[in-house]
Design a protein around this motif. Structure first.
Motif, PDB file in Angstrom:
ATOM      1  N   VAL A 108       0.833  -1.203   0.000  1.00  0.00           N
ATOM      2  CA  VAL A 108       0.000   0.000   0.000  1.00  0.00           C
ATOM      3  C   VAL A 108       0.870   1.257   0.000  1.00  0.00           C
ATOM      4  N   LEU A 109       1.950   1.247   0.762  1.00  0.00           N
ATOM      5  CA  LEU A 109       2.867   2.403   0.746  1.00  0.00           C
ATOM      6  C   LEU A 109       3.393   2.651  -0.656  1.00  0.00           C
ATOM      7  N   GLN A 110       3.781   1.581  -1.349  1.00  0.00           N
ATOM      8  CA  GLN A 110       4.332   1.743  -2.699  1.00  0.00           C
ATOM      9  C   GLN A 110       3.271   2.259  -3.668  1.00  0.00           C
ATOM     10  N   LEU A 111       2.089   1.654  -3.616  1.00  0.00           N
ATOM     11  CA  LEU A 111       1.008   2.100  -4.507  1.00  0.00           C
ATOM     12  C   LEU A 111       0.733   3.584  -4.309  1.00  0.00           C
ATOM     13  N   LYS A 112       0.620   3.958  -3.022  1.00  0.00           N
ATOM     14  CA  LYS A 112       0.244   5.325  -2.681  1.00  0.00           C
ATOM     15  C   LYS A 112       1.287   6.339  -3.155  1.00  0.00           C
ATOM     16  N   HIS A 113       2.559   6.005  -2.933  1.00  0.00           N
ATOM     17  CA  HIS A 113       3.576   7.024  -3.150  1.00  0.00           C
ATOM     18  C   HIS A 113       4.264   6.933  -4.509  1.00  0.00           C
ATOM     19  N   PHE A 114       4.168   5.797  -5.182  1.00  0.00           N
ATOM     20  CA  PHE A 114       4.742   5.724  -6.520  1.00  0.00           C
ATOM     21  C   PHE A 114       3.795   6.370  -7.527  1.00  0.00           C
ATOM     22  N   SER A 115       2.510   6.114  -7.320  1.00  0.00           N
ATOM     23  CA  SER A 115       1.526   6.511  -8.320  1.00  0.00           C
ATOM     24  C   SER A 115       1.470   8.027  -8.479  1.00  0.00           C
ATOM     25  N   LYS A 116       1.211   8.440  -9.722  1.00  0.00           N
ATOM     26  CA  LYS A 116       1.082   9.873  -9.963  1.00  0.00           C
ATOM     27  C   LYS A 116      -0.264  10.384  -9.492  1.00  0.00           C
ATOM     28  N   ASN A 117      -1.229   9.487  -9.287  1.00  0.00           N
ATOM     29  CA  ASN A 117      -2.556   9.890  -8.879  1.00  0.00           C
ATOM     30  C   ASN A 117      -2.990   9.042  -7.684  1.00  0.00           C
ATOM     31  N   PRO A 118      -2.403   9.301  -6.505  1.00  0.00           N
ATOM     32  CA  PRO A 118      -2.617   8.391  -5.381  1.00  0.00           C
ATOM     33  C   PRO A 118      -4.067   8.304  -4.914  1.00  0.00           C
ATOM     34  N   GLU A 119      -4.903   9.242  -5.293  1.00  0.00           N
ATOM     35  CA  GLU A 119      -6.294   9.223  -4.832  1.00  0.00           C
ATOM     36  C   GLU A 119      -7.192   8.428  -5.784  1.00  0.00           C
ATOM     37  N   SER A 120      -6.613   7.855  -6.832  1.00  0.00           N
ATOM     38  CA  SER A 120      -7.449   7.209  -7.843  1.00  0.00           C
ATOM     39  C   SER A 120      -8.216   6.014  -7.271  1.00  0.00           C
ATOM     40  N   ALA A 121      -9.336   5.722  -7.890  1.00  0.00           N
ATOM     41  CA  ALA A 121     -10.174   4.608  -7.440  1.00  0.00           C
ATOM     42  C   ALA A 121      -9.424   3.282  -7.541  1.00  0.00           C
ATOM     43  N   LEU A 122      -8.557   3.181  -8.527  1.00  0.00           N
ATOM     44  CA  LEU A 122      -7.845   1.927  -8.748  1.00  0.00           C
ATOM     45  C   LEU A 122      -6.933   1.601  -7.565  1.00  0.00           C
ATOM     46  N   ILE A 123      -6.213   2.612  -7.091  1.00  0.00           N
ATOM     47  CA  ILE A 123      -5.331   2.408  -5.937  1.00  0.00           C
ATOM     48  C   ILE A 123      -6.149   1.939  -4.741  1.00  0.00           C
ATOM     49  N   SER A 124      -7.250   2.610  -4.501  1.00  0.00           N
ATOM     50  CA  SER A 124      -8.089   2.253  -3.362  1.00  0.00           C
ATOM     51  C   SER A 124      -8.643   0.841  -3.531  1.00  0.00           C
ATOM     52  N   ARG A 125      -9.044   0.499  -4.767  1.00  0.00           N
ATOM     53  CA  ARG A 125      -9.564  -0.848  -4.996  1.00  0.00           C
ATOM     54  C   ARG A 125      -8.505  -1.904  -4.689  1.00  0.00           C
ATOM     55  N   MET A 126      -7.262  -1.634  -5.075  1.00  0.00           N
ATOM     56  CA  MET A 126      -6.190  -2.595  -4.821  1.00  0.00           C
ATOM     57  C   MET A 126      -5.910  -2.720  -3.317  1.00  0.00           C
ATOM     58  N   ALA A 127      -5.933  -1.592  -2.618  1.00  0.00           N
ATOM     59  CA  ALA A 127      -5.699  -1.637  -1.166  1.00  0.00           C
ATOM     60  C   ALA A 127      -6.788  -2.452  -0.478  1.00  0.00           C
ATOM     61  N   TYR A 128      -8.064  -2.248  -0.914  1.00  0.00           N
ATOM     62  CA  TYR A 128      -9.149  -3.026  -0.325  1.00  0.00           C
ATOM     63  C   TYR A 128      -9.036  -4.503  -0.665  1.00  0.00           C
ATOM     64  N   ARG A 129      -8.616  -4.766  -1.904  1.00  0.00           N
ATOM     65  CA  ARG A 129      -8.464  -6.176  -2.278  1.00  0.00           C
ATOM     66  C   ARG A 129      -7.397  -6.867  -1.424  1.00  0.00           C
ATOM     67  N   GLN A 130      -6.376  -6.077  -1.040  1.00  0.00           N
ATOM     68  CA  GLN A 130      -5.329  -6.666  -0.199  1.00  0.00           C
ATOM     69  C   GLN A 130      -5.903  -7.115   1.146  1.00  0.00           C
ATOM     70  N   MET A 131      -6.818  -6.300   1.718  1.00  0.00           N
ATOM     71  CA  MET A 131      -7.469  -6.726   2.977  1.00  0.00           C
ATOM     72  C   MET A 131      -8.245  -8.023   2.744  1.00  0.00           C
ATOM     73  N   SER A 132      -8.992  -8.029   1.644  1.00  0.00           N
ATOM     74  CA  SER A 132      -9.788  -9.214   1.322  1.00  0.00           C
ATOM     75  C   SER A 132      -8.892 -10.443   1.188  1.00  0.00           C
ATOM     76  N   TRP A 133      -7.751 -10.255   0.517  1.00  0.00           N
ATOM     77  CA  TRP A 133      -6.828 -11.373   0.287  1.00  0.00           C
ATOM     78  C   TRP A 133      -6.384 -11.994   1.612  1.00  0.00           C
ATOM     79  N   CYS A 134      -6.074 -11.152   2.606  1.00  0.00           N
ATOM     80  CA  CYS A 134      -5.593 -11.658   3.897  1.00  0.00           C
ATOM     81  C   CYS A 134      -6.662 -12.519   4.578  1.00  0.00           C
ATOM     82  N   TYR A 135      -7.897 -12.003   4.613  1.00  0.00           N
ATOM     83  CA  TYR A 135      -8.964 -12.800   5.223  1.00  0.00           C
ATOM     84  C   TYR A 135      -9.207 -14.093   4.432  1.00  0.00           C
ATOM     85  N   ALA A 136      -9.188 -13.965   3.099  1.00  0.00           N
ATOM     86  CA  ALA A 136      -9.470 -15.130   2.260  1.00  0.00           C
ATOM     87  C   ALA A 136      -8.386 -16.199   2.419  1.00  0.00           C
ATOM     88  N   LEU A 137      -7.140 -15.756   2.499  1.00  0.00           N
ATOM     89  CA  LEU A 137      -6.057 -16.731   2.652  1.00  0.00           C
ATOM     90  C   LEU A 137      -6.201 -17.479   3.974  1.00  0.00           C
TER      91      LEU A 137
END
Lengths: 295, 295, 295, 295, 295
Positions: free
Chosen positions: D87-116
């Protein structure tokens, strides 16, 4: 490397024959002495607990020696992997995979493996007759002290040439440099094992401890008649001395002994793999074992 | 590092002479006491099981000390590898491998190895007379507290200069920076071992335990006559005390003692390798051992 | 971290005084009881083998606790290395090494080290008075839950600014990002040790086992008179209880106890190193130890 | 994960009650039998040495089980670190850190942890009601067999989109891809522990060995009266059986049992950290423990 | 891999029946002999301490064998991870993820896993009927000696094609090359375990030691009547022989035996994962176990 073949009993007993002789001598002495001095009889529990203690310390020592032996094998395993990777990368990154330079580097890699093995074993490396190197390189290596390091130096120079000649892009040069870096690290790791003797005081104390244990045990068993006590002590001492010698042998795996890491055989495997990757036809056979071990 | 040479018996016995004296004193006391107090006689099984227990805990302790010693050697092995890699990379990446800057960095690397060794041993580093550094750098280092870190700082600055002067491309700078990063990590790892004392309460408990065991054992053996019991106890105690001292010595490998990691000798090896890579003619000899150990 | 200084005997005995009291009580009880019930006398071999078994299991437990303690120290060693590397990279990669941003990041790194130490110890972090942070950052941190993570977040944002302002090229950003990534991993590793309690049932079983062993031993020794048996049991139990407590203490190295990893002292070392790299004049002294330990 | 709370005694005894019952039965039988057959009396030393041997093998087994348990925890620790880094990398590398895509990926990461976590525990994952995923993704996941792998597949696709849309440069894509690669490796490592049963013959032999030891011991103690021998055997057997059961429990840490790695709690921690990095206001509380353990 | 199912008792006893027979023979002999020679009776403590010693050395050996077995499983776990990563990277890096080349590489990866498993087990690989390879590749592989290496060679060539055709940028090629490099390393690590026999002298000494222990024990128990002594010795010897055989079996995990690493089953898992990532419909079932083990 000792193979799963019949090991000559003489090879094994030869390692502990002096120790066994000493045991026979002092157990005989104890047996005779005890007839005169009744007071020398000490409780058998003392001998027994010392035996447990020595088995314990011996097990740890054996485990540490085994770790050195296994690490040595791991290092040579990494050399196999990085040699294969090195040639794969050269072949497929380069814009001109058939170039003489690529082939020269692949052959030098075979030479490096044999040279490193010989260097670790303290054997003289005759670069002038090295079949894997070109004449010019053979001459230049004559005055070098550390041959495997000199070969890596040449690898590195050739890699730079490939980059300068635009056969490799910036990324690819650095990626192959990382492979060279790992080969350099493997070389250093093997030299570390070779050059670091296992703490000698530790080993001597262990040897002393085995003798203290056996002497105590012989004084514990004086109530048995001599013709029982002497073979008994010998039988009990055999596995202890054998385990000690095994530990001593496997802890130094680059000494030109049957228990060595099978470096020549591994270098041959690498040679076979590289030649196959170069699509050669005449691939030499794997190394044949010498009696019960592989060099 | 203790070498595979003859170790003076005095060196070994010197380490445990006080402990042995204590054993003689209290076993004599026990022997005399037991004539008067029959009740003090405790079962020999008690002494024996305590001996097994102490051998066990001592073995684990020895194993942990050995791991510190071996880790220290691994760290210095990594320094050898990264020093070689550093010079190989500088030489072959740079567009102008003969430049004074490259040579200055290679010489600074030799200096760094000697300085790190001295720093770990708590010796004063006289940078003003350092033969590997240029006059200007010597002066600038005078006020620095942590010399090896300051040398890495200078390495890093020179690397940046090479990059700014376009002698290295972006990839190559980062690749060499990774090598510096590993050298910095090796320095920190060695300092970690140096600055972290083995849990003292653990060590003291072990020492106490050995004495409890020997006292119990002396009370267990009171049925033996004194002239047997006293040497018996001394002989049994020798390997225990020796193993304890060995553990104590090898766990701290940067203390300017014979059991140290052979840092000066390793730094000399690195010096020899770097000079060979720089194609120098006059390469100094490997370090000679001092009596039975290598510094 | 316990130092190589004199440890107050009260500190050590304080840890096991309750256990020793229990031993005195039940060994007295056994001693009295056995006068009446002859049948309670069990063979001493039973007590002895249980002692060996408990020593064995205790040794493994101690070894596992030691590994946690040593891993904790390794993690903080890695933090030292990556903090130094972080500042070296910032300083020498950047086109404008004197910029306020670089200095702000270096100071934040000092803050991060202290904050992580306090966070692991469960202490409150007062960011509003943090001398290493700028006023604005102090305010913004007020509402954050996980301060060290928030500081890394800010590091990452500043790194991006450096890249966007073209002070770092693409390679250098990613190379420094890798350093941040390792710092983030070290933080998580320390939290893992902090938040994972050693299997409690394992620990309780071990404690129960020590008592079963001592009770059995007391019944084995009933043929000795009470004034011998009671001190004997106490002496034998001391090392077992001490080793158990040492294991218990070193397995949790972030609890604000004398046996802790010396996090405050390490953070001070990092502060000193970073200030030296920033060429500051007033470098604070190393942390002074508190009596027999270092915080 | 068992917490540092009061563990119900029933939970502990429940695990070994059958074994204890068997011990009561056969020790009663031995006690009765020995009155008739005097010859069955074997030396107590036999029982004792078998007890030492079994304690030894049990200790090694326990150590191997502990290593599995600790490795499982390390894997989940790495997941915490890489989730934060991701999440740190997505947020700070991206030129548009507020984009919906970044947020979707961060949320998917939470989902991944519970799912695993659920996947490892063999629980059914209901992706259709997953609060962290968007409606479209929920539908697409319905037919997938391996949900966590499918989520990584989507992560990888989104990462590619970010790169194609020029929000990430070439370096940054590869750097984040390396983070995904580590998450993929952690997933595989946890599955390895889950799917590899500890060698069953080893475990059975150990169980058999404990019984052989206890039977031998019961025959060794026949000279004691029955009302002593039976409780004695039970007491001695308790720690052995308990340690065996603990080893059995901790070696399989993903079985939906109290001794599990606290995966749900760790996933919640990751959720809290990611939400904080996304600067959300409503951050859920940490997971509450269930009685004496954390899920 | 032995599963958590009922293991036929014949499978287990079959491994040690010869050893048990030998024990019956010599314990009968000892029993008869001792009636004539009273002097042969040796203290039971000797047999007992040898039993402890052998249990100790056996435990260490078992631990080393277990480490080999677990390392083998870790290597195959890494192959799972890198196979998944490889396909994810190909799919999402490439500009044309549906291209035939990507699909060919994914299929070749499945083939590689099965081929590596067969190669390690010494089975003949029939590339001509390999369902995962294209006809042309099948023909070309016919003359290759080392099939898995040849497949990696082809992977590497295809990767280069993707780069040359501009489907992958420079970064992505090197990133995927790193994945191939790890697969190459895993292959080499598995071959290392396969080709390095455990030191045979160590194993023989252990076997000899077990016999010395049992013979000593039989002479220690001569005061028992034969019909007790013989089953007693057999029962005591069972766990020792079983543990020795288990160590022997698990140390070589690529021998086409029930205790093998379940390579075929793992390769099937990889096939299922890759097919799912390729969005195929017909995904084969997981491999069914054969009786009590998984191939």
């Amino acid at each position: 490397m000792i193979l799963e073949r019949k090991i000559p009993i003489g090879y094994i007993l030869g390692k502990i024959k002096i120790d066994l002789l000493v045991v026979v001598v002092f157990s005989t002495a104890t047996s005779l002495l005890s007839s005169y001095l009744q007071d020398l009889n000490i409780p058998v529990t003392i001998g027994a607990f010392l035996g447990t203690a020595i088995a314990l310390i011996l097990s740890f020592k054996l485990s540490q020696s085994y770790d050195r032996w296994w690490e040595a094998r791991k290092i040579w395993g990494a050399i196999v992997n990085d040699s294969r990777t090195f040639v794969l990368q050269l072949k497929h990154f380069s814009k001109n995979p058939e170039s003489a330079l690529i082939s020269r580097m692949a052959y030098r890699q075979m030479s490096w493996c044999y040279a490193l093995g010989a260097n670790l074993r303290g054997l003289k490396i005759n670069t002038e007759e090295d079949p894997f190197l070109e004449e010019l390189e053979r001459q230049l290596l004559k005055d070098r002290i550390h041959i495997p390091l000199a070969l890596l130096d040449n690898h590195s120079a050739d890699l730079n040439t490939l980059h300068r000649e635009d056969q490799l892009n910036d990324f690819q040069q650095v990626q192959i440099d990382s492979t060279l870096l790992r080969l350099c690290a493997s070389m250093g790791k093997a030299e570390r094992i070779k050059n670091t003797s296992f703490p000698k005081t530790y080993r001597l104390t262990l040897h002393l401890f085995i003798y203290i244990f056996l002497v105590m045990l012989s004084f514990s068993l004086t109530e048995l008649t001599g013709f029982i006590e002497i073979p008994l002590l010998v039988f009990i001492s055999v596995p202890f001395f054998l385990l000690e010698k095994i530990a001593l042998n496997i802890q130094d795996p680059f000494e030109n002994r049957p228990t060595d890491t099978a470096m020549t055989s591994i270098a041959r495997t690498i040679e076979r793999n590289i030649r196959e990757l170069l699509k050669e036809e005449d691939i030499p056979e794997p190394l044949k074992p010498e009696k019960f071990y592989m060099q």
